[in-house]
Design a protein around this motif. Structure first.
Motif, PDB file in Angstrom:
ATOM      1  N   VAL A 112      -7.770   2.607  -1.958  1.00  0.00           N
ATOM      2  CA  VAL A 112      -8.324   2.205  -0.707  1.00  0.00           C
ATOM      3  C   VAL A 112      -8.852   3.397   0.228  1.00  0.00           C
ATOM      4  O   VAL A 112      -7.631   4.170   0.523  1.00  0.00           O
ATOM      5  CB  VAL A 112      -7.467   1.351  -0.001  1.00  0.00           C
ATOM      6  CG1 VAL A 112      -8.214   0.817   1.398  1.00  0.00           C
ATOM      7  CG2 VAL A 112      -6.920   0.119  -0.848  1.00  0.00           C
ATOM      8  N   TYR A 159      -7.338   4.522   4.072  1.00  0.00           N
ATOM      9  CA  TYR A 159      -6.553   3.753   4.419  1.00  0.00           C
ATOM     10  C   TYR A 159      -5.663   4.115   5.621  1.00  0.00           C
ATOM     11  O   TYR A 159      -5.404   3.417   6.652  1.00  0.00           O
ATOM     12  CB  TYR A 159      -5.515   3.114   3.168  1.00  0.00           C
ATOM     13  CG  TYR A 159      -4.742   2.130   3.632  1.00  0.00           C
ATOM     14  CD1 TYR A 159      -4.937   0.928   3.845  1.00  0.00           C
ATOM     15  CD2 TYR A 159      -3.338   2.134   3.938  1.00  0.00           C
ATOM     16  CE1 TYR A 159      -4.322  -0.163   4.193  1.00  0.00           C
ATOM     17  CE2 TYR A 159      -2.208   1.287   4.235  1.00  0.00           C
ATOM     18  CZ  TYR A 159      -2.920  -0.062   4.326  1.00  0.00           C
ATOM     19  OH  TYR A 159      -1.964  -0.950   4.723  1.00  0.00           O
ATOM     20  N   HIS A 209       0.611  -1.212   0.022  1.00  0.00           N
ATOM     21  CA  HIS A 209       0.078   0.102   0.049  1.00  0.00           C
ATOM     22  C   HIS A 209       0.979   1.277  -0.044  1.00  0.00           C
ATOM     23  O   HIS A 209       1.924   1.345   0.625  1.00  0.00           O
ATOM     24  CB  HIS A 209      -0.934  -0.071   1.139  1.00  0.00           C
ATOM     25  CG  HIS A 209      -1.935  -1.080   1.367  1.00  0.00           C
ATOM     26  ND1 HIS A 209      -1.781  -2.221   1.639  1.00  0.00           N
ATOM     27  CD2 HIS A 209      -3.088  -0.868   0.569  1.00  0.00           C
ATOM     28  CE1 HIS A 209      -2.962  -3.052   1.451  1.00  0.00           C
ATOM     29  NE2 HIS A 209      -3.732  -2.160   1.065  1.00  0.00           N
TER      30      HIS A 209
END
Length: 158
Positions: A137, A140, A114
């Motif tokens: 996302v 996040y 990520h």
């Protein structure tokens, strides 16, 4: 890369405590408190399915990468950080390449990570090494910070 070598931290090695202490300092400077593993770093590293690489530049730890392989199918690069004054010198790229190879050696099919989608330099580095954006996302990192989930598939693992 300017005088740096990627080293794997070996569990139980004589320099374990010193290296972890230096990396925790870097972790605290690099990541906001709610994103930092500083409080649990040593515990995270003691897990059997986790590894840590760091760049030693003339005795100074200038960056690190943490990775894990939670299953036989996939691995994750969970942290990658370089000291601010040592960025843009190839250390991050060297760590990324080494982490990818460590994950590949586990015979997994996919590596994921990520990254804050606004960190263009980091996103471009990952893309340069074959990572693709899977999705955005939302929230996040925090309510107002999103992340790309990115992945790299190993064609020869399938």
């Amino acid at each position: 890369m300017e005088k740096g070598v990627v080293v794997e931290l070996i569990r139980g090695s004589n320099n374990w405590a010193k290296v972890v202490e230096e990396i925790v300092k870097l972790e605290k400077k690099t990541f906001p408190k709610h994103e930092s593993l500083a409080q649990t770093f040593d515990e995270e590293l003691r897990k059997r399915n986790a590894g840590l690489l760091y760049v030693d530049a003339d005795g100074e730890i200038v960056g690190y990468a943490m990775y894990s392989w939670p299953s036989s199918l996939s691995a994750s690069i969970t942290k990658l950080a370089v000291k601010e004054n040592r960025r843009r010198q190839g250390h991050g790229e060297a760590l990324l390449r080494a982490a990818i190879e460590k994950c590949r050696s586990r015979k997994v099919q996919r590596v994921s990570l990520h990254v804050d989608h606004t960190r263009i330099a980091a996103v471009n580095l990952y893309k340069k090494h074959g990572f693709q954006v899977d999705c955005l996302v939302k929230s996040y990192y925090s309510a107002d910070r999103d992340a790309y989930r990115m992945y790299l598939d190993f064609a020869d693992s399938i």
